[in-house]
Enzyme design. Structure first.
Site, PDB file in Angstrom:
ATOM      1  N   SER A  63      43.704  45.945  30.501  1.00 43.76           N
ATOM      2  CA  SER A  63      44.550  46.722  30.374  1.00 43.76           C
ATOM      3  C   SER A  63      45.863  45.945  29.842  1.00 43.76           C
ATOM      4  O   SER A  63      45.865  44.828  29.121  1.00 43.76           O
ATOM      5  CB  SER A  63      45.869  46.385  31.458  1.00 43.76           C
ATOM      6  OG  SER A  63      44.129  47.188  32.714  1.00 43.76           O
TER       7      SER A  63
HETATM    8  N1  SAM Z   1      42.091  43.468  35.478  1.00 41.20           N
HETATM    9  C1  SAM Z   1      40.965  43.658  34.708  1.00 41.20           C
HETATM   10  C2  SAM Z   1      41.618  42.770  33.396  1.00 41.20           C
HETATM   11  O1  SAM Z   1      42.566  41.824  33.831  1.00 41.20           O
HETATM   12  O2  SAM Z   1      40.907  42.290  32.051  1.00 41.20           O
HETATM   13  C3  SAM Z   1      41.172  44.899  33.724  1.00 41.20           C
HETATM   14  C4  SAM Z   1      40.185  46.167  34.553  1.00 41.20           C
HETATM   15  S1  SAM Z   1      39.966  46.998  34.199  1.00 41.20           S
HETATM   16  C5  SAM Z   1      40.995  48.350  33.532  1.00 41.20           C
HETATM   17  C6  SAM Z   1      38.369  48.385  35.029  1.00 41.20           C
HETATM   18  C7  SAM Z   1      37.519  47.155  35.321  1.00 41.20           C
HETATM   19  O3  SAM Z   1      37.163  47.392  36.964  1.00 41.20           O
HETATM   20  C8  SAM Z   1      36.296  47.425  35.134  1.00 41.20           C
HETATM   21  O4  SAM Z   1      35.914  46.115  34.011  1.00 41.20           O
HETATM   22  C9  SAM Z   1      35.414  47.448  35.528  1.00 41.20           C
HETATM   23  O5  SAM Z   1      33.900  47.820  35.286  1.00 41.20           O
HETATM   24  C10 SAM Z   1      35.712  46.966  36.959  1.00 41.20           C
HETATM   25  N2  SAM Z   1      34.747  48.132  38.475  1.00 41.20           N
HETATM   26  C11 SAM Z   1      35.055  49.654  38.238  1.00 41.20           C
HETATM   27  N3  SAM Z   1      34.353  50.114  39.830  1.00 41.20           N
HETATM   28  C12 SAM Z   1      34.260  48.551  40.294  1.00 41.20           C
HETATM   29  C13 SAM Z   1      33.765  48.709  42.054  1.00 41.20           C
HETATM   30  N4  SAM Z   1      33.693  49.042  42.231  1.00 41.20           N
HETATM   31  N5  SAM Z   1      34.095  47.333  41.723  1.00 41.20           N
HETATM   32  C14 SAM Z   1      34.370  46.360  41.575  1.00 41.20           C
HETATM   33  N6  SAM Z   1      34.755  46.394  39.926  1.00 41.20           N
HETATM   34  C15 SAM Z   1      34.743  47.757  39.421  1.00 41.20           C
END
Ligand code: SAM
Length: 235
Positions: A63
């Site tokens: 993000s």
């Molecule tokens: N917090 C992260 C960072 O600092 O880089 C960025 C997060 S990114 C916008 C969203 C993440 O959520 C992705 O890596 C995606 O694979 C994960 N995601 C989506 N659905 C999920 C779930 N049900 N459980 C865990 N992770 C999930």
């Protein structure tokens, strides 16, 4: 010529303070301490201190720093807190939370894509945060029951509604911050669980996140994409 990332980092932090995304000393200190350039892929490293999301592979993003700062301010974690993060991605947000909870606290972070969980562990390892952050592969929309309850929960992927298990796994007096709503635009919700167990919800900024895929999120990528194409969003 080598890039002086620490100069860029402090310039970005000054800008985020001026714009009101950083409002407390603890978030300022954490944003100055964590090297974002070590959480992004080599080919976009020079953009590490632009205020924008960057690709981290597997269709996912780290993000924008302003969103990380703002969501951390809303969450208001304290030293010693046990924090649950859903969506580890690069591990950057988890490192920011780890800086604030300190050695007495702990961050549990759940990622559904195993390769990203590995990437995050490498990034957290080389920056010294792996002791304070535990990464688990799984469906974070279910929370993480073995370590519940949590003082704070942050969701970093877009949920169609607040996942019920996360409310259950929040301590009385605890707080959850999550982007909730349809795709592509969601609203950041700040959910407080009162000491008597009742829930208070406050709406904050409009945001754009990648979908939370899971039992209490979107069923799969296809369902999430169908939402977007129905609305005429070209992707
Ligand atoms: N917090 C992260 C960072 O600092 O880089 C960025 C997060 S990114 C916008 C969203 C993440 O959520 C992705 O890596 C995606 O694979 C994960 N995601 C989506 N659905 C999920 C779930 N049900 N459980 C865990 N992770 C999930």
């Amino acid at each position: 010529m080598s890039i002086d990332f620490s100069v860029r980092r402090s310039k970005l932090v000054d800008m985020l303070k001026e714009l009101g995304y950083i409002r407390s000393f603890k978030v300022e200190r954490a944003m100055l301490a964590v090297p974002r350039e070590l959480f992004v892929p080599d080919d976009v490293r020079e953009y590490a201190y632009d205020d924008r999301p960057l690709p981290i592979g597997y269709g996912q993003t780290i993000s924008a720093p302003s969103i990380v700062a703002h969501m951390t301010e809303l969450l208001d974690p304290k030293p010693g807190d046990k924090v649950l993060e859903i969506g580890t991605g690069s591990g950057y947000q988890a490192a920011i939370l780890a800086e604030i909870v300190g050695p007495e606290g702990c961050v549990w972070s759940i990622e559904r894509i195993p390769e990203l969980a590995e990437l995050a562990m490498r990034n957290l390892g080389r920056t010294g945060y792996l002791g304070r952050v535990r990464v688990v592969v799984g469906d974070g929309s279910l929370g993480y029951k073995p370590e519940a309850p949590y003082d704070r929960i942050m969701v970093t992927a877009a949920a169609p509604r607040i996942p019920e298990p996360l409310i259950e796994q929040l301590k009385p007096g605890g707080r959850l911050v999550a982007p909730v709503g349809p795709l592509p635009f969601q609203v950041l919700l700040v959910v407080d669980k009162k000491e008597d167990g009742s829930i208070e919800v406050r709406r904050d900024l409009e945001v754009v996140f990648v979908p939370l895929i899971g039992e209490y999120g979107w069923r799969d990528e296809r369902e999430a994409l169908a939402q977007l194409t129905e609305k005429g969003v070209i992707i």
